[in-house]
Write a protein that holds these residues in place. Structure first.
Motif, PDB file in Angstrom:
ATOM      1  N   LEU A   1      26.579  35.988  49.279  1.00  0.00           N
ATOM      2  CA  LEU A   1      27.556  37.046  49.551  1.00  0.00           C
ATOM      3  C   LEU A   1      28.827  36.822  48.732  1.00  0.00           C
ATOM      4  O   LEU A   1      29.277  37.709  48.012  1.00  0.00           O
ATOM      5  CB  LEU A   1      27.892  37.099  51.038  1.00  0.00           C
ATOM      6  N   PHE A   2      29.397  35.658  48.836  1.00  0.00           N
ATOM      7  CA  PHE A   2      30.650  35.421  48.140  1.00  0.00           C
ATOM      8  C   PHE A   2      30.448  35.280  46.641  1.00  0.00           C
ATOM      9  O   PHE A   2      31.324  35.621  45.854  1.00  0.00           O
ATOM     10  CB  PHE A   2      31.374  34.213  48.736  1.00  0.00           C
ATOM     11  N   ASN A   3      29.277  34.820  46.229  1.00  0.00           N
ATOM     12  CA  ASN A   3      28.982  34.730  44.807  1.00  0.00           C
ATOM     13  C   ASN A   3      29.023  36.109  44.152  1.00  0.00           C
ATOM     14  O   ASN A   3      29.503  36.250  43.028  1.00  0.00           O
ATOM     15  CB  ASN A   3      27.619  34.081  44.576  1.00  0.00           C
ATOM     16  N   ALA A   4      28.524  37.134  44.838  1.00  0.00           N
ATOM     17  CA  ALA A   4      28.554  38.495  44.292  1.00  0.00           C
ATOM     18  C   ALA A   4      29.990  38.930  44.014  1.00  0.00           C
ATOM     19  O   ALA A   4      30.272  39.568  42.985  1.00  0.00           O
ATOM     20  CB  ALA A   4      27.861  39.463  45.246  1.00  0.00           C
ATOM     21  N   ILE A   5      30.890  38.583  44.909  1.00  0.00           N
ATOM     22  CA  ILE A   5      32.308  38.927  44.725  1.00  0.00           C
ATOM     23  C   ILE A   5      32.891  38.134  43.562  1.00  0.00           C
ATOM     24  O   ILE A   5      33.598  38.672  42.711  1.00  0.00           O
ATOM     25  CB  ILE A   5      33.084  38.684  46.028  1.00  0.00           C
ATOM     26  N   ALA A   6      32.566  36.845  43.507  1.00  0.00           N
ATOM     27  CA  ALA A   6      33.065  35.993  42.425  1.00  0.00           C
ATOM     28  C   ALA A   6      32.567  36.480  41.061  1.00  0.00           C
ATOM     29  O   ALA A   6      33.316  36.467  40.075  1.00  0.00           O
ATOM     30  CB  ALA A   6      32.632  34.546  42.667  1.00  0.00           C
ATOM     31  N   GLU A   7      31.326  36.918  40.996  1.00  0.00           N
ATOM     32  CA  GLU A   7      30.775  37.436  39.736  1.00  0.00           C
ATOM     33  C   GLU A   7      31.555  38.659  39.260  1.00  0.00           C
ATOM     34  O   GLU A   7      31.891  38.769  38.083  1.00  0.00           O
ATOM     35  CB  GLU A   7      29.288  37.794  39.915  1.00  0.00           C
ATOM     36  N   LYS A   8      31.827  39.587  40.174  1.00  0.00           N
ATOM     37  CA  LYS A   8      32.560  40.806  39.804  1.00  0.00           C
ATOM     38  C   LYS A   8      33.973  40.480  39.337  1.00  0.00           C
ATOM     39  O   LYS A   8      34.453  41.036  38.349  1.00  0.00           O
ATOM     40  CB  LYS A   8      32.622  41.792  40.981  1.00  0.00           C
ATOM     41  N   THR A   9      34.645  39.589  40.040  1.00  0.00           N
ATOM     42  CA  THR A   9      36.025  39.275  39.649  1.00  0.00           C
ATOM     43  C   THR A   9      36.067  38.608  38.281  1.00  0.00           C
ATOM     44  O   THR A   9      36.930  38.922  37.460  1.00  0.00           O
ATOM     45  CB  THR A   9      36.722  38.390  40.703  1.00  0.00           C
ATOM     46  N   THR A  10      35.116  37.724  38.017  1.00  0.00           N
ATOM     47  CA  THR A  10      35.064  37.048  36.718  1.00  0.00           C
ATOM     48  C   THR A  10      34.750  38.045  35.605  1.00  0.00           C
ATOM     49  O   THR A  10      35.343  37.996  34.524  1.00  0.00           O
ATOM     50  CB  THR A  10      34.011  35.923  36.742  1.00  0.00           C
ATOM     51  N   GLU A  11      33.830  38.963  35.881  1.00  0.00           N
ATOM     52  CA  GLU A  11      33.422  39.968  34.893  1.00  0.00           C
ATOM     53  C   GLU A  11      34.615  40.779  34.386  1.00  0.00           C
ATOM     54  O   GLU A  11      34.655  41.181  33.227  1.00  0.00           O
ATOM     55  CB  GLU A  11      32.391  40.898  35.529  1.00  0.00           C
ATOM     56  N   PHE A  12      35.609  41.005  35.240  1.00  0.00           N
ATOM     57  CA  PHE A  12      36.751  41.818  34.863  1.00  0.00           C
ATOM     58  C   PHE A  12      38.010  40.990  34.589  1.00  0.00           C
ATOM     59  O   PHE A  12      39.114  41.530  34.541  1.00  0.00           O
ATOM     60  CB  PHE A  12      37.006  42.892  35.929  1.00  0.00           C
ATOM     61  N   GLY A  13      37.838  39.678  34.425  1.00  0.00           N
ATOM     62  CA  GLY A  13      38.943  38.821  34.017  1.00  0.00           C
ATOM     63  C   GLY A  13      39.973  38.536  35.090  1.00  0.00           C
ATOM     64  O   GLY A  13      41.105  38.171  34.776  1.00  0.00           O
ATOM     65  N   ALA A  14      39.587  38.675  36.350  1.00  0.00           N
ATOM     66  CA  ALA A  14      40.531  38.407  37.436  1.00  0.00           C
ATOM     67  C   ALA A  14      40.666  36.908  37.657  1.00  0.00           C
ATOM     68  O   ALA A  14      39.718  36.143  37.476  1.00  0.00           O
ATOM     69  CB  ALA A  14      40.072  39.087  38.721  1.00  0.00           C
TER      70      ALA A  14
ATOM     71  N   LEU B   1      44.104  37.986  44.219  1.00  0.00           N
ATOM     72  CA  LEU B   1      43.624  38.045  42.836  1.00  0.00           C
ATOM     73  C   LEU B   1      44.717  38.547  41.904  1.00  0.00           C
ATOM     74  O   LEU B   1      45.524  39.394  42.292  1.00  0.00           O
ATOM     75  CB  LEU B   1      42.446  39.022  42.725  1.00  0.00           C
ATOM     76  N   SER B   2      44.696  38.058  40.687  1.00  0.00           N
ATOM     77  CA  SER B   2      45.538  38.588  39.627  1.00  0.00           C
ATOM     78  C   SER B   2      44.588  39.138  38.567  1.00  0.00           C
ATOM     79  O   SER B   2      43.650  38.447  38.157  1.00  0.00           O
ATOM     80  CB  SER B   2      46.399  37.468  39.040  1.00  0.00           C
ATOM     81  N   VAL B   3      44.804  40.374  38.141  1.00  0.00           N
ATOM     82  CA  VAL B   3      43.909  41.005  37.176  1.00  0.00           C
ATOM     83  C   VAL B   3      44.746  41.735  36.133  1.00  0.00           C
ATOM     84  O   VAL B   3      45.793  42.312  36.462  1.00  0.00           O
ATOM     85  CB  VAL B   3      42.919  41.975  37.886  1.00  0.00           C
ATOM     86  N   PRO B   4      44.320  41.710  34.862  1.00  0.00           N
ATOM     87  CA  PRO B   4      45.038  42.504  33.860  1.00  0.00           C
ATOM     88  C   PRO B   4      45.058  43.977  34.281  1.00  0.00           C
ATOM     89  O   PRO B   4      44.047  44.516  34.727  1.00  0.00           O
ATOM     90  CB  PRO B   4      44.203  42.310  32.582  1.00  0.00           C
ATOM     91  N   GLN B   5      46.227  44.623  34.141  1.00  0.00           N
ATOM     92  CA  GLN B   5      46.364  46.010  34.581  1.00  0.00           C
ATOM     93  C   GLN B   5      45.330  46.930  33.944  1.00  0.00           C
ATOM     94  O   GLN B   5      44.844  47.846  34.599  1.00  0.00           O
ATOM     95  CB  GLN B   5      47.762  46.539  34.275  1.00  0.00           C
ATOM     96  N   VAL B   6      44.968  46.672  32.706  1.00  0.00           N
ATOM     97  CA  VAL B   6      44.008  47.539  32.028  1.00  0.00           C
ATOM     98  C   VAL B   6      42.612  47.444  32.640  1.00  0.00           C
ATOM     99  O   VAL B   6      41.790  48.320  32.428  1.00  0.00           O
ATOM    100  CB  VAL B   6      43.934  47.247  30.510  1.00  0.00           C
ATOM    101  N   ARG B   7      42.342  46.393  33.422  1.00  0.00           N
ATOM    102  CA  ARG B   7      41.031  46.218  34.058  1.00  0.00           C
ATOM    103  C   ARG B   7      41.059  46.435  35.571  1.00  0.00           C
ATOM    104  O   ARG B   7      40.044  46.321  36.237  1.00  0.00           O
ATOM    105  CB  ARG B   7      40.499  44.817  33.763  1.00  0.00           C
ATOM    106  N   GLU B   8      42.238  46.718  36.111  1.00  0.00           N
ATOM    107  CA  GLU B   8      42.393  46.841  37.565  1.00  0.00           C
ATOM    108  C   GLU B   8      41.479  47.898  38.172  1.00  0.00           C
ATOM    109  O   GLU B   8      40.747  47.628  39.124  1.00  0.00           O
ATOM    110  CB  GLU B   8      43.849  47.162  37.903  1.00  0.00           C
ATOM    111  N   ASP B   9      41.506  49.116  37.639  1.00  0.00           N
ATOM    112  CA  ASP B   9      40.697  50.191  38.217  1.00  0.00           C
ATOM    113  C   ASP B   9      39.212  49.876  38.144  1.00  0.00           C
ATOM    114  O   ASP B   9      38.461  50.133  39.087  1.00  0.00           O
ATOM    115  CB  ASP B   9      41.001  51.525  37.534  1.00  0.00           C
ATOM    116  N   ALA B  10      38.769  49.311  37.025  1.00  0.00           N
ATOM    117  CA  ALA B  10      37.350  48.964  36.870  1.00  0.00           C
ATOM    118  C   ALA B  10      36.951  47.877  37.868  1.00  0.00           C
ATOM    119  O   ALA B  10      35.859  47.934  38.455  1.00  0.00           O
ATOM    120  CB  ALA B  10      37.068  48.511  35.442  1.00  0.00           C
ATOM    121  N   LEU B  11      37.825  46.891  38.075  1.00  0.00           N
ATOM    122  CA  LEU B  11      37.531  45.837  39.053  1.00  0.00           C
ATOM    123  C   LEU B  11      37.450  46.422  40.460  1.00  0.00           C
ATOM    124  O   LEU B  11      36.530  46.105  41.222  1.00  0.00           O
ATOM    125  CB  LEU B  11      38.581  44.728  39.008  1.00  0.00           C
TER     126      LEU B  11
END
Length: 176
Positions: A17-30, A50-60
């Motif tokens: 369960l938590f791995n799925a979340i970790a994969e998504k956050t890593t995929e978008f550079g969070a 989480l901290s994410v680049p603004q340009v990737r926020e909506d996609a994340l």
């Protein structure tokens, strides 16, 4: 520029369960800044900063929302700027009492009445070492206004401890 997000997750506890979340956050550079996770009675609950680049926020956000199901609930919110928070002093409260309904309500009411925020609260049941009875134990990290008279607060807590027949301690100087 980056955006800070607070993600809360609640669902059926299961491997991966938590791995799925970790994969998504890593995929978008969070970047993971802070995390609290717990499994209680087969339910998983977590809160992640989480901290994410603004340009990737909506996609994340879209990617994380795609993980929602009838067995998993996710909520994402932007964090309030930490600089906007009122300066405060850190306190730590610990309580041990015979278990009974209403203990948390009594403590929470006293704290709210003094404009004290609960930053972190952990409670559990422990077996009394001599009696074997269930004891309620709570540990809290608090955020109190600088102007609060800690001596007066300590007196109020001691009075409440007497009413609850509990051992309650309050310590100052806790880092928040």
């Amino acid at each position: 520029m980056t955006t800070t997000l607070v993600l809360t997750v609640i669902g059926e506890d299961r491997p991966g369960l938590f791995n799925a979340i970790a994969e998504k956050t890593t995929e978008f550079g969070a970047n993971w800044l802070d995390t609290r996770l717990v499994s209680l009675e087969g339910k998983f609950a977590g809160i992640v900063l989480l901290s994410v680049p603004q340009v990737r926020e909506d996609a994340l956000v879209d990617a994380l929302h795609s993980l929602r199901s009838n067995r998993l609930s996710l909520v994402l919110e932007r964090r309030i700027d930490a600089a906007a928070l009122t300066p405060a002093r850190g306190l730590r409260l610990e309580l041990v009492s015979h278990d009974r309904p209403g203990i948390v309500r009594e403590i929470a009411g006293l704290l709210a009445g003094n404009k004290i925020s609960i930053e972190e609260l952990e409670t559990d049941f422990v077996s009394g070492s001599f009696s074997g009875e269930n004891l309620f134990r709570a540990r809290a990290r608090l955020r109190a206004p600088w102007g609060l008279d800690v001596v007066v607060l300590r007196d109020m807590i001691e009075n409440l401890a007497n009413e609850l027949m509990a051992d309650i301690s309050l310590d100052e100087g806790v880092t928040n």
